[in-house]
Design a protein around this motif. Structure first.
Motif, PDB file in Angstrom:
ATOM      1  N   ASP A 236       0.846  -1.194   0.000  1.00 35.67           N
ATOM      2  CA  ASP A 236       0.000   0.000   0.000  1.00 35.67           C
ATOM      3  C   ASP A 236       0.882   1.245   0.000  1.00 35.67           C
ATOM      4  OD1 ASP A 236      -2.096  -1.674   0.079  1.00 35.67           O
ATOM      5  OD2 ASP A 236      -2.547  -1.408   2.203  1.00 35.67           O
ATOM      6  N   PRO A 237       0.408   2.318  -0.589  1.00 40.26           N
ATOM      7  CA  PRO A 237       1.250   3.508  -0.722  1.00 40.26           C
ATOM      8  C   PRO A 237       1.570   4.168   0.628  1.00 40.26           C
ATOM      9  CG  PRO A 237      -0.947   3.903  -1.600  1.00 40.26           C
ATOM     10  CD  PRO A 237      -0.890   2.464  -1.246  1.00 40.26           C
ATOM     11  N   VAL A 238       2.720   4.794   0.669  1.00 48.26           N
ATOM     12  CA  VAL A 238       3.123   5.571   1.849  1.00 48.26           C
ATOM     13  C   VAL A 238       3.458   6.990   1.391  1.00 48.26           C
ATOM     14  CG1 VAL A 238       3.974   3.590   3.139  1.00 48.26           C
ATOM     15  CG2 VAL A 238       5.510   4.793   1.578  1.00 48.26           C
ATOM     16  N   ASP A 239       3.588   7.868   2.367  1.00 48.05           N
ATOM     17  CA  ASP A 239       3.972   9.262   2.096  1.00 48.05           C
ATOM     18  C   ASP A 239       3.117   9.911   1.009  1.00 48.05           C
ATOM     19  OD1 ASP A 239       6.017   8.793   3.875  1.00 48.05           O
ATOM     20  OD2 ASP A 239       7.451   8.250   2.296  1.00 48.05           O
ATOM     21  N   TYR A 240       1.797   9.753   1.133  1.00 49.73           N
ATOM     22  CA  TYR A 240       0.960  10.325   0.087  1.00 49.73           C
ATOM     23  C   TYR A 240       0.384  11.674   0.490  1.00 49.73           C
ATOM     24  CZ  TYR A 240      -2.352   7.668   2.943  1.00 49.73           C
ATOM     25  OH  TYR A 240      -3.040   7.136   3.982  1.00 49.73           O
ATOM     26  N   PHE A 241       0.319  12.573  -0.445  1.00 50.08           N
ATOM     27  CA  PHE A 241      -0.296  13.884  -0.215  1.00 50.08           C
ATOM     28  C   PHE A 241      -0.695  14.506  -1.547  1.00 50.08           C
ATOM     29  CE2 PHE A 241       3.176  16.558  -1.702  1.00 50.08           C
ATOM     30  CZ  PHE A 241       4.272  15.706  -1.593  1.00 50.08           C
ATOM     31  N   LEU A 242      -1.563  15.514  -1.455  1.00 49.64           N
ATOM     32  CA  LEU A 242      -2.024  16.222  -2.647  1.00 49.64           C
ATOM     33  C   LEU A 242      -1.591  17.666  -2.575  1.00 49.64           C
ATOM     34  CD1 LEU A 242      -5.718  15.017  -2.925  1.00 49.64           C
ATOM     35  CD2 LEU A 242      -4.077  14.867  -4.784  1.00 49.64           C
ATOM     36  N   ASP A 243      -1.260  18.243  -3.710  1.00 50.92           N
ATOM     37  CA  ASP A 243      -1.173  19.697  -3.728  1.00 50.92           C
ATOM     38  C   ASP A 243      -1.950  20.240  -4.927  1.00 50.92           C
ATOM     39  OD1 ASP A 243       0.588  19.439  -5.882  1.00 50.92           O
ATOM     40  OD2 ASP A 243       2.322  19.406  -4.548  1.00 50.92           O
ATOM     41  N   TYR A 244      -2.259  21.530  -4.843  1.00 47.63           N
ATOM     42  CA  TYR A 244      -3.145  22.140  -5.824  1.00 47.63           C
ATOM     43  C   TYR A 244      -2.492  23.393  -6.388  1.00 47.63           C
ATOM     44  CZ  TYR A 244      -7.510  24.144  -7.695  1.00 47.63           C
ATOM     45  OH  TYR A 244      -8.485  24.670  -8.501  1.00 47.63           O
ATOM     46  N   ASN A 245      -2.238  23.363  -7.707  1.00 50.49           N
ATOM     47  CA  ASN A 245      -1.596  24.495  -8.380  1.00 50.49           C
ATOM     48  C   ASN A 245      -2.231  24.684  -9.749  1.00 50.49           C
ATOM     49  OD1 ASN A 245       0.561  25.531  -6.725  1.00 50.49           O
ATOM     50  ND2 ASN A 245       1.486  23.495  -6.926  1.00 50.49           N
ATOM     51  N   ASN A 246      -2.468  25.929 -10.125  1.00 53.59           N
ATOM     52  CA  ASN A 246      -3.021  26.223 -11.455  1.00 53.59           C
ATOM     53  C   ASN A 246      -4.246  25.360 -11.779  1.00 53.59           C
ATOM     54  OD1 ASN A 246      -0.843  27.982 -11.899  1.00 53.59           O
ATOM     55  ND2 ASN A 246       0.421  26.259 -12.585  1.00 53.59           N
ATOM     56  N   SER A 247      -5.171  25.304 -10.839  1.00 51.65           N
ATOM     57  CA  SER A 247      -6.411  24.525 -10.988  1.00 51.65           C
ATOM     58  C   SER A 247      -6.174  23.037 -11.227  1.00 51.65           C
ATOM     59  CB  SER A 247      -7.295  25.024 -12.127  1.00 51.65           C
ATOM     60  OG  SER A 247      -7.114  26.361 -12.393  1.00 51.65           O
ATOM     61  N   GLN A 248      -5.002  22.557 -10.862  1.00 50.22           N
ATOM     62  CA  GLN A 248      -4.749  21.132 -11.042  1.00 50.22           C
ATOM     63  C   GLN A 248      -4.242  20.488  -9.763  1.00 50.22           C
ATOM     64  OE1 GLN A 248      -2.233  21.276 -14.665  1.00 50.22           O
ATOM     65  NE2 GLN A 248      -3.851  19.977 -15.528  1.00 50.22           N
ATOM     66  N   LEU A 249      -4.779  19.303  -9.504  1.00 46.19           N
ATOM     67  CA  LEU A 249      -4.346  18.545  -8.337  1.00 46.19           C
ATOM     68  C   LEU A 249      -3.207  17.616  -8.726  1.00 46.19           C
ATOM     69  CD1 LEU A 249      -7.678  17.274  -6.739  1.00 46.19           C
ATOM     70  CD2 LEU A 249      -6.001  18.737  -5.609  1.00 46.19           C
ATOM     71  N   THR A 250      -2.237  17.508  -7.830  1.00 49.05           N
ATOM     72  CA  THR A 250      -1.175  16.527  -8.048  1.00 49.05           C
ATOM     73  C   THR A 250      -1.125  15.594  -6.856  1.00 49.05           C
ATOM     74  OG1 THR A 250       0.107  18.102  -9.352  1.00 49.05           O
ATOM     75  CG2 THR A 250       1.279  16.171  -8.521  1.00 49.05           C
ATOM     76  N   LEU A 251      -1.208  14.299  -7.149  1.00 52.17           N
ATOM     77  CA  LEU A 251      -1.140  13.285  -6.107  1.00 52.17           C
ATOM     78  C   LEU A 251       0.268  12.721  -6.060  1.00 52.17           C
ATOM     79  CD1 LEU A 251      -2.673  11.408  -4.060  1.00 52.17           C
ATOM     80  CD2 LEU A 251      -3.007   9.842  -5.972  1.00 52.17           C
TER      81      LEU A 251
END
Lengths: 212, 351
Positions: A108-123
């Motif tokens: 299972d994934p570890v160290d996961y987070f999202l950020d939001y820039n220029n109307s786009q989400l990055t996982l």
């Protein structure tokens, strides 16, 4: 009778064309992937950063409360990141690895987070290999076999080898973008009807790493 | 009309079934997965020609939808562009899975349905799909402001319900059509010539509207009349048949298109929910045109088969009942396949 059959034959391409069109993506992901190596040269995991298109990003952000309108902090996005990480399991994280022809699995994934820039989400997330492995040839496919999601490796610096042994060579094979339209409906299109079962495979990003 | 050899009629029958399987599209997407969850080793990737072109168009249109909605925020005239793109997208997109082509076409073939009825059913189910999509987003996102996870969960639940309904609907069709087929088999074995002669008078009950006007010379001898297990064809296609048609519309129409939901949520977030709703309905219109076209082709194909097999006494009816039974079976298989995940390409992906 002959006429009717001929008419029937005329309809075939229409129908075939209509059905092999299959699904098309609803979500677009631009991916950057890092292959993580231990000092002894074993592959320990893969770190992905997947940027979603703006429509899906907007959809994913539906119902998420923020202090400031239009600004999403990493903390505010944490529950969504967890949802993403959990749901991806069902799809084997769209990441398929083979070491010298043997299938490898991920935890299972570890160290996961999202950020939001220029109307786009990055996982961002890291997939630890179930058992770290060494391989003369590693093949890593990133794709959605149902083609609900279209994966494209990023234009710039899409794959990085982190701590790879000396002399390892990486090669990226991008999916055909489907715009090569010159190929007419030919015999093979009909004959390969069964090949459509591997439909999503045509859209795979194939990362190959050869190590001495 | 020249008499057909049984062999040729059978060949025609197979041709039709092959054609139908193609319409169904189920086979293509089925079982792309090995038991180990990974992808099968694929042959050389090739996305060219017509397929690639279709895919490229769909993707382009779909991506332009979000761009156009953004543009419409500052420039109202972009809405017209949005509607045009949505319409084109609907037409292309419906060629892919999930818009009831298979169910509606199979239903039409299984029953003695007319092309006109096929068109009506296609438009009704597309309209219902659009309505459900708008309702899901209006209630979920606009009224309750739930998260994407909740909304996608609801979408999945509706999807499973829809697949279950298709399976039930198919099972029902198989039940009635299976009875008719077995009766036809028995009649054929007993005394084909006699049965044919005896049932000559029955012709006019089986066909409706222009269907029978054009093909008055074709005699399809309905072998099961007199000792019928299932409903007679005129029951299926008569006024009561509309109720059955409604079942087809419900099973297909209850499932909203995930693409439409994405567009609606996006439009809502841009403060242009109404534009999203308009786009959804126009998309549905495009979808309906494609589905109706395929449905009409299916009806026409069955008509050809009927004409080809019509020359054979008794056996013709057997072939027609066989085709109907096969079409009913396809609906059941399709529903079950979707329900149990053997046909994966139509699943909503919640991330």
């Amino acid at each position: 009778m002959a006429l009717a059959l001929r008419r029937l034959a005329l309809l075939l391409p229409l129908l075939l064309g209509a059905t092999v069109a299959q699904a098309h993506p609803h979500v677009w992901i631009s991916a950057v992937s890092e292959l993580l190596y231990a000092p002894d040269g074993t592959l320990t995991g893969v770190r992905h950063a997947w940027t979603f298109d703006d429509m899906f990003s907007t959809y994913a952000l539906q119902g998420i409360e923020t202090k400031q309108k239009g600004v999403y902090t990493r903390e505010e996005l944490a529950p969504l990141a967890q949802t993403n990480a959990e749901s991806l399991k069902e799809f084997a994280y769209f990441t398929f690895a083979k070491a010298d022809g043997t299938k490898q699995r991920f935890e299972d994934p570890v160290d996961y987070f999202l950020d939001y820039n220029n109307s786009q989400l990055t996982l961002h997330f890291t997939l630890p290999a179930k058992t770290p492995f060494k391989a003369k040839q590693l093949v890593l496919d990133v794709f959605d076999r149902t083609y609900f999601i279209d994966f494209q490796m990023a234009d710039k610096d899409p794959v990085r080898l982190v701590g790879a042994p000396e002399g390892c060579k990486m090669q990226l094979q991008r999916p055909n973008d489907g715009s090569a339209s010159a190929q007419a409906l030919n015999e093979q299109t009909f004959a390969s009807g069964g090949a459509n079962a591997n439909f999503g495979m045509m859209f795979a990003n194939k990362i190959t790493v050869d190590c001495p | 009309m020249t008499r057909l050899s049984p062999l040729r009629a059978l060949a025609a029958c197979f041709a039709l079934i092959a054609l139908f399987v193609t319409v169904d599209g189920a086979i293509h997407v089925a079982m792309a997965q090995t038991p180990f969850g990974g992808p099968r080793p694929a042959p050389e990737p090739q996305v060219g020609g017509f397929v690639g072109w279709l895919l490229a168009r769909q993707s382009e249109f779909y991506r332009e939808i979000s761009t156009t909605i953004r543009a419409a925020k500052s420039d109202g005239s972009a809405v017209w562009m949005l509607l045009a793109i949505s319409f084109a997208y609907g037409i292309f997109h419906a060629a892919g899975p999930g818009h009831g082509k298979a169910v509606i076409s199979s239903y039409l073939v299984a029953n003695q349905e007319t092309a006109w009825r096929g068109i009506v059913l296609s438009f009704a189910s597309a309209l219902m799909q659009a309505l459900v999509a708008v309702a899901v987003v209006a209630v979920g996102a606009w009224l309750l402001n739930v998260t994407a996870k909740t909304m996608c969960g609801a979408e999945k639940a509706i999807e499973i319900a829809s697949y279950g309904l298709i399976a039930i609907f198919g099972a029902r069709l198989v039940w009635t059509k299976g009875g008719a087929f077995i009766s036809a088999l028995q009649a054929d074995r007993r005394q084909p010539a006699l049965a044919a002669a005896a049932h000559q008078h029955h012709d006019h009950d089986h066909y409706h509207g222009h269907d029978h006007d054009h093909h008055g010379h074709d005699h399809v001898h309905d072998a099961h009349c007199g000792h019928s297990h299932g409903p007679a064809p005129d029951e299926l296609a008569g006024p009561g048949g509309w109720r059955r048609g409604l079942a087809a519309v419900l099973t297909v129409g209850i499932r909203p298109c995930s693409g439409a939901i994405l567009v609606l949520v996006f439009a809502l977030a841009q403060g242009l929910f109404w534009a999203g709703i308009a786009a959804t309905f126009v998309m549905g219109l495009g979808t309906a045109i494609t589905v109706a076209t395929i449905a009409v082709v299916a009806v026409f194909a069955k008509d050809v088969a009927r004409r080809l097999s019509g020359g054979r006494d008794g056996g013709g009816a057997l072939i027609m009942r066989g085709i109907e039974f096969g079409a009913a079976g396809l609906v059941l298989l399709f529903g079950a396949g979707l329900l149990f995940g053997y046909i994966a390409a139509e699943r909503t992906t919640c991330l």
